[in-house]
Design a protein around this motif. Structure first.
Motif, short mmCIF file in Angstrom:
data_model
loop_
_atom_site.label_atom_id
_atom_site.label_comp_id
_atom_site.label_asym_id
_atom_site.label_seq_id
_atom_site.Cartn_x
_atom_site.Cartn_y
_atom_site.Cartn_z
N LEU A 15 -5.88 6.15 2.80
CA LEU A 15 -5.79 7.51 2.28
C LEU A 15 -4.79 7.61 1.14
O LEU A 15 -5.00 8.34 0.16
N ALA A 16 -3.68 6.87 1.25
CA ALA A 16 -2.66 6.90 0.20
C ALA A 16 -3.20 6.29 -1.09
O ALA A 16 -2.90 6.77 -2.18
N LYS A 17 -4.02 5.23 -0.99
CA LYS A 17 -4.60 4.62 -2.18
C LYS A 17 -5.64 5.53 -2.82
O LYS A 17 -5.80 5.53 -4.04
N ALA A 18 -6.36 6.30 -2.00
CA ALA A 18 -7.42 7.16 -2.52
C ALA A 18 -6.87 8.37 -3.24
O ALA A 18 -7.56 8.98 -4.03
N THR A 19 -5.62 8.69 -2.98
CA THR A 19 -5.04 9.89 -3.58
C THR A 19 -4.53 9.65 -4.95
O THR A 19 -4.10 8.74 -5.43
#
Length: 185
Positions: free
Chosen positions: A181-185
């Motif tokens: 999720l952190a990479k997708a943001t």
């Protein structure tokens, strides 16, 4: 090789050699596990035997009473090694010697060591299924599983075989999801 292993290895190799010559390696491995269980769980024993105040003869008497008279050991070679460590003022190396012996024994016998951390205690059936799967993963004839319980995993387990780690814990899945999720943001 760390200094502790350098000192412990000759004792472990000698015990392994005795086991090979006499055909008692499996019994010596069982003895090593029993000694390590007692040694690692008893602070009082480690402190008492490690004390420089006690004479080697007293330490040997304690070792005999604890390990031989209570039928902890299967082989006299194990008891003789413990007494030798006491005579040479190296009883504090007991844990390192028997751990090193087990490493050498596993290598000699082609046994893989798997360290398993589970969120909850495993039933005997679950342990057997786990051993079969770990054995297939390790590609070895036999597997020796060391299982510990860590409730912080929430659910599932973590298996370590050498440098290979399989994290099938719920806590690990949450961490991986958070990174995704952190990479997708």
């Amino acid at each position: 090789m760390p200094l502790l292993n350098t000192i412990a290895t000759p004792y472990a190799e000698a015990l392994l050699q005795i086991g090979s010559q006499q055909g008692i390696s499996d019994d010596l491995a069982a003895d090593a596990k029993a000694v390590l269980e007692i040694w690692t769980t008893s602070d009082v024993l480690r402190d008492a035997l490690g004390s420089p105040i006690l004479e080697p003869e007293t330490k040997k008497a304690v070792i005999t009473a604890l390990f031989q008279e209570k039928d902890v050991l299967r082989q006299t070679a194990s008891l003789n090694l413990l007494k030798l460590l006491a005579d040479r003022q190296r009883i504090s190396l007991m844990g390192a010697v028997f751990e090193r012996f087990l490493e050498l024994y596993r290598k000699d016998q082609g046994i893989a060591l798997a360290q398993v951390t589970s969120a909850t205690p495993l039933t005997p059936d679950q342990e057997e299924q786990l051993k079969q799967k770990v054995q297939a993963m390790a590609g070895s004839a036999s597997v020796d599983c060391s299982i510990t319980v860590d409730p912080s995993l929430i659910g599932g387990l973590i298996v370590r075989i050498g440098s290979q780690v399989v994290d099938a814990s719920l806590a690990g899945q949450v961490r991986r999801l958070g990174r995704s999720l952190a990479k997708a943001t």
